[in-house]
Design a protein around this motif. Structure first.
Motif, PDB file in Angstrom:
ATOM      1  N   VAL A 361       0.833  -1.207   0.000  1.00  0.00           N
ATOM      2  CA  VAL A 361       0.000   0.000   0.000  1.00  0.00           C
ATOM      3  C   VAL A 361       0.866   1.255   0.000  1.00  0.00           C
ATOM      4  O   VAL A 361       0.564   2.238  -0.692  1.00  0.00           O
ATOM      5  CB  VAL A 361      -0.951  -0.010   1.221  1.00  0.00           C
ATOM      6  CG1 VAL A 361      -1.604   1.352   1.411  1.00  0.00           C
ATOM      7  CG2 VAL A 361      -2.021  -1.087   1.050  1.00  0.00           C
ATOM      8  N   TYR A 365       0.368   3.779  -3.005  1.00  0.00           N
ATOM      9  CA  TYR A 365      -0.366   5.008  -2.681  1.00  0.00           C
ATOM     10  C   TYR A 365       0.452   6.030  -1.887  1.00  0.00           C
ATOM     11  O   TYR A 365       0.018   7.177  -1.743  1.00  0.00           O
ATOM     12  CB  TYR A 365      -1.633   4.671  -1.889  1.00  0.00           C
ATOM     13  CG  TYR A 365      -2.590   3.771  -2.644  1.00  0.00           C
ATOM     14  CD1 TYR A 365      -3.389   4.269  -3.675  1.00  0.00           C
ATOM     15  CD2 TYR A 365      -2.697   2.419  -2.338  1.00  0.00           C
ATOM     16  CE1 TYR A 365      -4.268   3.449  -4.370  1.00  0.00           C
ATOM     17  CE2 TYR A 365      -3.580   1.578  -3.026  1.00  0.00           C
ATOM     18  CZ  TYR A 365      -4.352   2.107  -4.040  1.00  0.00           C
ATOM     19  OH  TYR A 365      -5.205   1.281  -4.722  1.00  0.00           O
ATOM     20  N   ASP A 369      -3.488   4.664   4.637  1.00  0.00           N
ATOM     21  CA  ASP A 369      -4.914   4.805   4.940  1.00  0.00           C
ATOM     22  C   ASP A 369      -5.722   3.563   4.568  1.00  0.00           C
ATOM     23  O   ASP A 369      -6.579   3.107   5.336  1.00  0.00           O
ATOM     24  CB  ASP A 369      -5.491   6.033   4.217  1.00  0.00           C
ATOM     25  CG  ASP A 369      -5.005   7.340   4.822  1.00  0.00           C
ATOM     26  OD1 ASP A 369      -4.293   7.282   5.855  1.00  0.00           O
ATOM     27  OD2 ASP A 369      -5.326   8.406   4.275  1.00  0.00           O
ATOM     28  N   LEU A 370      -5.469   3.006   3.393  1.00  0.00           N
ATOM     29  CA  LEU A 370      -6.221   1.828   2.954  1.00  0.00           C
ATOM     30  C   LEU A 370      -5.966   0.643   3.877  1.00  0.00           C
ATOM     31  O   LEU A 370      -6.878  -0.140   4.176  1.00  0.00           O
ATOM     32  CB  LEU A 370      -5.835   1.468   1.519  1.00  0.00           C
ATOM     33  CG  LEU A 370      -6.660   0.361   0.856  1.00  0.00           C
ATOM     34  CD1 LEU A 370      -8.127   0.763   0.768  1.00  0.00           C
ATOM     35  CD2 LEU A 370      -6.106   0.042  -0.542  1.00  0.00           C
TER      36      LEU A 370
END
Length: 400
Positions: A361, A365, A369-370
């Motif tokens: 992640v 990104y 957060d994800l």
């Protein structure tokens, strides 16, 4: 409590402290690894993930070996293996070398000196459920001390010597703890009033456990615990850096996780001997979802990192006393190292996912957060699935 029992708990707790302390503070090395190597966050995450996965897979194997051949031999092999792992990894110049040294050799060796092996060994000295829950809480509290002891030590090492020399120092350190293994030479107390049963084959025991719905729910729930622990311990320093904070605040945070973890496991162990353990577990997982949600939505600053660390620390390894307690209540302590070790495999599968997905992640990104959202959702799922668990003993003859 007899002096020999007190000494057993103390030394066994120190073994857990050493093993858990270094394993859970490996995240301290991530920023230096990212800046001084070409491994990348995904490869480091994959390595940490394989470390955690093999740690879990080795736990029931080591537990079964210890129950058959003895705990002393088992732990000595584990300490030598983890020492060798850090030494091999210290000279890594490419990703595969790093993955093999730390991920494969380190993961397998760490699984030999893991929580299920130690708790299973110590639990055989205590027959009463309430006492056993309290002892497990004390053991996990001592294990938690490793995080606040070795996080600043690792931070000092990597700041002073960089990661490669630090790993060489850690390698020598593990060899110094081999004599602790001898604690399991203490003879077990004999309960003359306990009814004796003919022991079943370990394969039959495992088959019976896997057919038990409550055991299945424990396995699913512990997956979530492993994901949380790996995600936070490995990536809190990187999360702080992404948010523009000094990585030292994350090191302080991880230290506080260890300190508050000591309190959390003691409380959990005590409460688990009084109220139903499944309710303790549901409360822990539900509260974790709230704490992680607050980290996600609140502005990130030093205070938030510190507050998050204190709160999540109370919930960190507090799952172990009720989880191991339910396994012991359902199936007895004879094969506890093996059966709790199998539950720990699920925990480390979760740790693999947390380690790898966290790095993935970040690479995709540039944010966590994800990953935090994923952690919240599955935490709520885990809180729900513990309610149907039955805690009473499955069969008086099977695992006594």
């Amino acid at each position: 409590m007899p002096m020999k029992s007190f000494f057993l708990i103390l030394v066994a707790g120190l073994i857990l402290s050493v093993g858990n302390g270094f394993r859970m503070s490996l995240g301290i090395y991530v920023p230096d690894l990212l800046s001084s190597t070409v491994f990348g966050a995904s490869m480091i995450g994959l390595t940490y993930g394989i470390f955690n996965l093999l740690w879990g897979c080795m736990s029931p194997i080591a537990g079964a070996f210890a129950e058959q051949k003895g705990y002393v031999k088992t732990l000595i092999v584990g300490f030598i293996g983890i020492s060798l792992s850090f030494y091999i990894t210290s000279s890594a110049i490419n990703p595969l070398h790093f993955l093999f040294g730390l991920g494969v050799v380190g993961g397998l060796s760490a699984g030999i000196i893991s929580v299920p092996v130690i708790i299973g060994g110590v639990s055989k000295y205590f027959e009463d459920d309430k006492t056993r829950s309290t002892v497990t809480g004390i053991l996990m509290s001592l294990a938690a001390s490793g995080m606040f002891i070795f996080t600043p030590i690792n931070q000092f090492l990597v700041s002073t010597f960089q990661w490669s020399v630090s790993f060489q120092i850690v390698s020598v350190f593990f060899l110094l703890f081999i004599p602790m293994s001898l604690i399991f030479l203490i003879p077990k107390p004999v309960n003359k009033n306990k009814k004796e049963y003919t022991p079943r084959k370990i394969s039959d025991v495992i088959k019976t456990a896997f057919q038990d719905k409550s055991y299945q729910f424990l396995i699913l729930g512990f997956f979530v615990c492993g994901l949380h622990v790996a995600l936070i311990s490995n990536y809190l320093p990187v999360f702080a850096k992404i948010k523009g904070l000094e990585t030292t605040i994350a090191a302080t945070g991880l230290t506080l996780v260890g300190i508050f973890n000591m309190m959390g496991t003691l409380i959990s162990g005590r409460v688990s001997g009084i109220v139903k353990k499944k309710y303790v577990l549901s409360f822990i997982y539900f509260t974790r979802s709230i704490v992680i949600f607050l980290l996600l939505i609140l502005p990130t600053n030093n205070f938030i990192i510190i507050a998050f660390s204190c709160l999540i620390g109370l919930l960190w390894l507090s799952t172990v006393p009720p989880t191991s307690g339910i396994v012991a209540n359902r199936f007895g302590t004879r094969y506890l190292s093996t059966l709790f070790g199998i539950v720990m495999v699920s925990h480390q599968c979760g740790a693999f996912v947390g380690s790898y997905v966290g790095g993935l992640v970040i690479d995709i990104y540039g944010s966590l957060d994800l990953a935090w959202i994923m952690a919240i959702i599955i935490s709520l799922f885990s809180a729900i699935i513990h309610f149907p668990i039955i805690e009473k003993e499955k069969s008086e003859e099977v695992f006594a």
